[in-house]
Design an enzyme around this catalytic site. Structure first.
Site, mmCIF file in Angstrom:
data_model
loop_
_atom_site.group_PDB
_atom_site.id
_atom_site.type_symbol
_atom_site.label_atom_id
_atom_site.label_comp_id
_atom_site.label_asym_id
_atom_site.label_seq_id
_atom_site.Cartn_x
_atom_site.Cartn_y
_atom_site.Cartn_z
ATOM 1 N N ASP A 179 0.904 -1.138 0.000
ATOM 2 C CA ASP A 179 0.000 0.000 0.000
ATOM 3 C C ASP A 179 0.948 1.194 0.000
ATOM 4 O OD1 ASP A 179 -1.560 2.211 0.683
ATOM 5 O OD2 ASP A 179 -3.051 0.938 1.633
ATOM 6 N N HIS A 180 1.127 1.795 -1.182
ATOM 7 C CA HIS A 180 2.225 2.763 -1.292
ATOM 8 C C HIS A 180 2.033 3.971 -0.374
ATOM 9 C CE1 HIS A 180 -0.467 4.685 -4.205
ATOM 10 N NE2 HIS A 180 0.206 5.789 -3.964
ATOM 11 N N HIS A 242 -5.871 2.777 1.210
ATOM 12 C CA HIS A 242 -5.065 3.901 1.711
ATOM 13 C C HIS A 242 -5.705 4.576 2.937
ATOM 14 C CE1 HIS A 242 -3.130 3.121 -1.977
ATOM 15 N NE2 HIS A 242 -3.900 3.840 -2.738
#
Ligand SMILES: NC(=O)c1ccc[n+]([C@@H]2O[C@H](COP(=O)([O-])OP(=O)(O)OC[C@H]3O[C@@H](n4cnc5c(N)ncnc54)[C@H](OP(=O)(O)O)[C@@H]3O)[C@@H](O)[C@H]2O)c1
Length: 493
Positions: A179-180, A242
């Site tokens: 999950d950047h 996110h």
């Protein structure tokens, strides 16, 4: 000094967009910093035919925006890249892949460590994992790790099915779900701010905090991702992953130590106490939106690749409630959307006002009442935080006004800060799970958003319902107004 990591990285989807835009440049940074060096090799795969040399050229191109002085380093870097044409759905193709991984492991002295990175469409994740095991591609001597891109499922059921498939081959400690957002500097800073500062953590509860707001605002529309996005929407694309990860970091208790296992325990505990709504509660606590046409811009339904009747939401807002001792009674308001006023991510922590406003005494002739203290964490594009406090306005009389105590990273610090993919690649090579989502976190997040999803799948929305350049539909403002609150970030009306 940087610790060099040894591994053969097998990359599925090596000719794809993500690999070229993010993964190769991030690996080059790790190479420059010495986190990978002589003892790493990357074996790229995809169906199209490419020689090693052609692949190395492609990698060189993807990092071509480097300085003249870095050119020699780049030449040495690309010598670690190799290519194997491979269709992930064909079990027989794994035989050649296995041979090349073994050969590269020996050639580069990687201690037989194997990292498999799935940078391709999610429908292939389960098949690849299964074949890695069945065709004997796992290392007996070194580690086996799996890095996996989003999306992780479309709902709880599909996510569970995928997780069950992956679990046939890899255990939870071997899986790194990207999950950047968790690789962003200021998201990681939430923990430093909270657990490194008595003045913040001691107030971080329902006694002093009135509400918390998280905004992930995008200025662009769907651009070239229309096909994918129309099948996904803001709830799945941004909120389930996110936003829920950011919220978990804001809500969790202090971990026993700052290790991945201790942090995970607390994030999971927080998400477990998130109230899962009934459908009628979801109807009043979730808001969806879809953008209309603007000046010179198309309505979502008229974007290329979007179904003209599409009911996909390009905006979502929600009120989240945690049923635990720390947060009981404190709403977390979240929102994200496309074609909004600006591109930014911020978190606003709104504190309660003093119980008694002594300056509001009419005899003091005060013209203004006290404002709430607000701690704002600017995630991007600015990185920093500010604390709004009330102070006396300079001059005659006694009026108060809010002033901001502010820390913002300067441009050079921001430029030196690693990109999310660089951090996350490094963490995966180190075996550090802190900034990856665990299965339990993902499961709780799906269970929470699935209620709204199911409701929206059967109820016809009144789309389009917001104009480009706004902060979403009016209902998103009303979500707070009915609680006597407002978004901290709002456009002047
Ligand atoms: N792009 C982004 O900015 C971004 C951002 C966040 C997450 N992601 C996620 O990252 C993953 C990759 O995205 P992407 O944009 O890089 O995708 P992409 O550009 O479509 O690349 C997909 C790759 O998979 C290969 N491929 C397709 N079918 C295959 C098969 N049967 N066997 C072997 N290889 C096959 C393709 O090459 P061939 O056609 O030659 O086989 C290509 O290299 C996805 O899960 C996506 O959701 C992407």
């Amino acid at each position: 000094m940087a610790k060099e990591n040894k591994a053969v990285i097998t990359l599925f989807g090596a000719a794809g967009d993500l690999a070229q835009r993010k993964l190769y440049p991030s690996l080059f940074k790790l190479y420059q910093k010495g986190y990978i060096g002589d003892h790493f090799a990357l074996l790229g795969t995809s169906r199209r035919q490419k020689s090693d040399e052609e692949f190395q050229e492609m990698v060189a191109k993807s990092i071509s925006s480097i300085k003249e002085t870095e050119k020699d380093q780049a030449k040495n870097f690309v010598k670690h890249f190799f290519f194997q044409p491979h269709d992930v759905t064909k079990p027989e193709h794994y035989v050649a892949l296995k041979e090349r991984i073994e050969e590269l492991g020996k050639k580069f002295g990687t201690d037989d460590n194997r990292l498999f990175y799935m940078s391709m469409a999610p429908q292939f994740f389960g098949t690849i994992a299964l074949n890695l095991k069945k065709q004997g591609l796992l290392s007996d001597d070194g580690y086996n790790r799996l890095v996996i891109e989003k999306p992780f499922g479309r709902d709880f059921e599909s996510a569970k099915k995928l997780n069950d498939e992956l679990s046939e081959t890899f255990n939870e400690n071997q899986i790194f779900r990207i999950d950047h957002y968790l690789g962003k500097e200021m998201i990681q800073n939430i923990e430093a701010l909270r657990f490194g500062n008595t003045i913040i953590e001691s107030l971080w509860n329902n006694r002093y905090i009135d509400n918390i707001q998280v905004t992930l605002s995008e200025k662009l529309g769907v651009e070239e991702r229309a096909g994918y996005y129309d099948n996904s929407g803001a709830l799945r694309d941004m909120m389930q992953n996110h936003i829920m990860q950011v919220v978990a970091q804001l809500a969790m208790e202090q971990p026993v130590s700052f290790t991945d296992s201790d942090v995970r325990v607390e994030k999971i505990k927080a998400l477990r106490s998130l109230r899962v709504y009934t459908p009628s509660e979801a109807a009043s606590n979730f808001v969806r939106g879809q953008y209309d046409a603007g000046q010179d811009t198309n309505a979502y339904r008229h974007e290329d690749g979007v179904d003209p009747q599409s009911n996909t939401e390009t905006f979502v807002a929600a009120k989240l409630l945690f049923d635990n001792y720390r947060w009981s009674g404190v709403p977390f308001y979240v929102r994200t959307g496309k074609k909004l006023a600006d591109k930014f991510t911020r978190i606003d922590v709104v504190f309660k006002k003093p119980l008694i406003d002594i300056f509001a005494n009419p005899r003091m002739k005060s013209e203004q009442s006290l404002k709430s203290n607000v701690l704002t964490i600017f995630v991007e594009p600015d990185a920093g935080f500010s604390l709004r406090v009330n102070a006396k306005s300079a001059g005659q009389g006694f009026n108060t006004e809010p002033v901001d105590l502010k820390f913002m990273q300067d441009d050079s610090t921001k430029a030196e800060s690693p990109e999310p993919y660089e951090r996350l690649f490094h963490d995966a090579l180190e075996g550090n799970h802190t900034n990856f989502a665990s299965w339990s976190e993902i499961a709780y997040a799906w269970k929470f958003v699935d209620v709204a999803r199911k409701l929206w799948d059967i109820e016809e929305p009144q789309f389009p319902n917001y104009v480009p350049g706004s902060m979403g539909p009016v209902a998103a403002d009303e979500l707070l107004e009915r609680d006597g609150r407002q978004w901290v970030y709002r456009l002047n009306k």
